[in-house]
Motif scaffolding. Structure first.
Motif, short mmCIF file in Angstrom:
data_model
loop_
_atom_site.label_atom_id
_atom_site.label_comp_id
_atom_site.label_asym_id
_atom_site.label_seq_id
_atom_site.Cartn_x
_atom_site.Cartn_y
_atom_site.Cartn_z
N ARG A 120 0.82 -1.22 0.00
CA ARG A 120 0.00 0.00 0.00
C ARG A 120 0.85 1.27 0.00
NH1 ARG A 120 -5.06 -1.47 0.10
NH2 ARG A 120 -5.62 -3.44 1.09
N GLY A 121 2.03 1.22 0.53
CA GLY A 121 2.91 2.38 0.50
C GLY A 121 3.81 2.43 -0.72
N LEU A 122 3.73 1.39 -1.56
CA LEU A 122 4.63 1.30 -2.71
C LEU A 122 3.92 1.39 -4.06
CD1 LEU A 122 6.72 -1.69 -1.34
CD2 LEU A 122 7.38 0.72 -1.34
N LEU A 123 2.64 1.00 -4.10
CA LEU A 123 1.89 0.95 -5.35
C LEU A 123 0.74 1.95 -5.34
CD1 LEU A 123 1.50 -2.92 -5.69
CD2 LEU A 123 3.15 -1.47 -6.90
N LEU A 124 0.27 2.31 -6.52
CA LEU A 124 -0.95 3.10 -6.62
C LEU A 124 -2.12 2.26 -6.13
CD1 LEU A 124 -0.36 4.60 -10.17
CD2 LEU A 124 -0.02 5.74 -7.98
N ASP A 125 -3.13 2.91 -5.56
CA ASP A 125 -4.27 2.19 -4.99
C ASP A 125 -4.91 1.17 -5.94
OD1 ASP A 125 -3.97 3.42 -2.53
OD2 ASP A 125 -5.48 4.95 -2.92
N PRO A 126 -5.13 1.50 -7.22
CA PRO A 126 -5.73 0.50 -8.11
C PRO A 126 -4.87 -0.77 -8.26
CG PRO A 126 -5.86 2.67 -9.10
CD PRO A 126 -4.98 2.79 -7.89
N LEU A 127 -3.56 -0.60 -8.21
CA LEU A 127 -2.68 -1.77 -8.31
C LEU A 127 -2.71 -2.61 -7.04
CD1 LEU A 127 0.37 -0.20 -10.16
CD2 LEU A 127 -1.47 -1.59 -11.11
N VAL A 128 -2.85 -1.96 -5.89
CA VAL A 128 -2.97 -2.70 -4.63
C VAL A 128 -4.26 -3.51 -4.65
CG1 VAL A 128 -3.22 -2.50 -2.12
CG2 VAL A 128 -1.61 -1.05 -3.32
N ASP A 129 -5.35 -2.90 -5.12
CA ASP A 129 -6.63 -3.62 -5.22
C ASP A 129 -6.50 -4.83 -6.14
OD1 ASP A 129 -7.74 -1.70 -3.59
OD2 ASP A 129 -8.68 -0.60 -5.24
N ARG A 130 -5.82 -4.67 -7.25
CA ARG A 130 -5.63 -5.77 -8.19
C ARG A 130 -4.79 -6.88 -7.55
NH1 ARG A 130 -3.22 -3.65 -13.29
NH2 ARG A 130 -5.35 -2.97 -13.62
N LEU A 131 -3.72 -6.50 -6.87
CA LEU A 131 -2.86 -7.48 -6.21
C LEU A 131 -3.66 -8.26 -5.15
CD1 LEU A 131 -0.11 -8.74 -5.51
CD2 LEU A 131 0.29 -6.76 -4.01
N ALA A 132 -4.42 -7.55 -4.33
CA ALA A 132 -5.20 -8.21 -3.28
C ALA A 132 -6.23 -9.17 -3.88
CB ALA A 132 -5.89 -7.16 -2.41
N ALA A 133 -6.91 -8.76 -4.95
CA ALA A 133 -7.90 -9.62 -5.59
C ALA A 133 -7.24 -10.87 -6.17
CB ALA A 133 -8.65 -8.86 -6.68
N CYS A 134 -6.07 -10.71 -6.76
CA CYS A 134 -5.36 -11.86 -7.34
C CYS A 134 -4.93 -12.84 -6.24
CB CYS A 134 -4.16 -11.39 -8.14
SG CYS A 134 -4.59 -10.53 -9.66
N LEU A 135 -4.39 -12.33 -5.16
CA LEU A 135 -3.97 -13.21 -4.07
C LEU A 135 -5.17 -13.90 -3.42
CD1 LEU A 135 -1.16 -11.03 -2.48
CD2 LEU A 135 -0.90 -13.10 -3.88
N ASP A 136 -6.30 -13.21 -3.30
CA ASP A 136 -7.52 -13.83 -2.77
C ASP A 136 -7.97 -14.97 -3.69
OD1 ASP A 136 -7.55 -12.09 -0.63
OD2 ASP A 136 -9.14 -10.80 -1.47
N ALA A 137 -7.89 -14.74 -5.01
CA ALA A 137 -8.30 -15.77 -5.97
C ALA A 137 -7.40 -17.00 -5.88
CB ALA A 137 -8.28 -15.20 -7.39
N VAL A 138 -6.11 -16.79 -5.75
CA VAL A 138 -5.17 -17.91 -5.62
C VAL A 138 -5.48 -18.69 -4.34
CG1 VAL A 138 -2.75 -18.51 -5.17
CG2 VAL A 138 -3.32 -16.88 -6.98
N ALA A 139 -5.71 -17.98 -3.24
CA ALA A 139 -6.01 -18.63 -1.97
C ALA A 139 -7.30 -19.45 -2.05
CB ALA A 139 -6.11 -17.60 -0.85
N ALA A 140 -8.25 -19.00 -2.88
CA ALA A 140 -9.52 -19.70 -3.03
C ALA A 140 -9.44 -20.83 -4.05
CB ALA A 140 -10.61 -18.71 -3.43
N GLY A 141 -8.28 -20.98 -4.69
CA GLY A 141 -8.10 -22.05 -5.66
C GLY A 141 -8.59 -21.72 -7.06
N ALA A 142 -8.84 -20.45 -7.33
CA ALA A 142 -9.30 -20.04 -8.66
C ALA A 142 -8.20 -20.25 -9.69
CB ALA A 142 -9.73 -18.58 -8.64
N ARG A 143 -8.60 -20.61 -10.89
CA ARG A 143 -7.63 -20.80 -11.97
C ARG A 143 -7.59 -19.61 -12.90
NH1 ARG A 143 -6.48 -26.60 -13.82
NH2 ARG A 143 -5.29 -25.22 -15.13
N GLY A 144 -8.52 -18.71 -12.75
CA GLY A 144 -8.57 -17.51 -13.57
C GLY A 144 -9.44 -16.49 -12.90
N LEU A 145 -9.23 -15.24 -13.25
CA LEU A 145 -9.97 -14.17 -12.61
C LEU A 145 -10.01 -12.99 -13.57
CD1 LEU A 145 -11.16 -12.92 -9.93
CD2 LEU A 145 -8.83 -12.17 -9.44
N GLU A 146 -11.19 -12.40 -13.72
CA GLU A 146 -11.31 -11.19 -14.52
C GLU A 146 -11.62 -10.04 -13.57
OE1 GLU A 146 -13.82 -9.23 -18.21
OE2 GLU A 146 -14.17 -11.32 -17.68
N LEU A 147 -10.87 -8.97 -13.71
CA LEU A 147 -11.06 -7.78 -12.88
C LEU A 147 -11.41 -6.60 -13.76
CD1 LEU A 147 -7.88 -8.02 -10.63
CD2 LEU A 147 -10.17 -8.84 -10.07
#
Length: 71
Positions: free
Chosen positions: A38-65
């Motif tokens: 959050r202190g290194l990236l622009l807010d939209p990129l942090v949101d994208r990173l968090a969504a991607c990591l949540d998807a990986v943790a949930a076992g998703a094989r793909g994600l559209e944002l």
């Protein structure tokens, strides 16, 4: 703009130790948590990173944002 994020899987300590930066390309790199990003990236990129990591943790094989949010 279209951007893709790929999950390369877990990285071992030996693989991290083997990282070498091409001269003149990058000065440094480091591994950070989402909160630290959050202190290194622009807010939209942090949101994208968090969504991607949540998807990986949930076992998703793909994600559209759209604007950093899953659709």
């Amino acid at each position: 703009m279209v951007a893709f994020v790929y999950d390369g899987g877990p990285v071992t300590a030996a693989e991290l130790d083997a990282v070498r930066l091409p001269p003149g390309e990058l000065d440094a790199w480091r591994m950070v948590t989402v909160e630290e990003s959050r202190g290194l990236l622009l807010d939209p990129l942090v949101d994208r990173l968090a969504a991607c990591l949540d998807a990986v943790a949930a076992g998703a094989r793909g994600l559209e944002l759209v604007r950093g949010l899953p659709v």
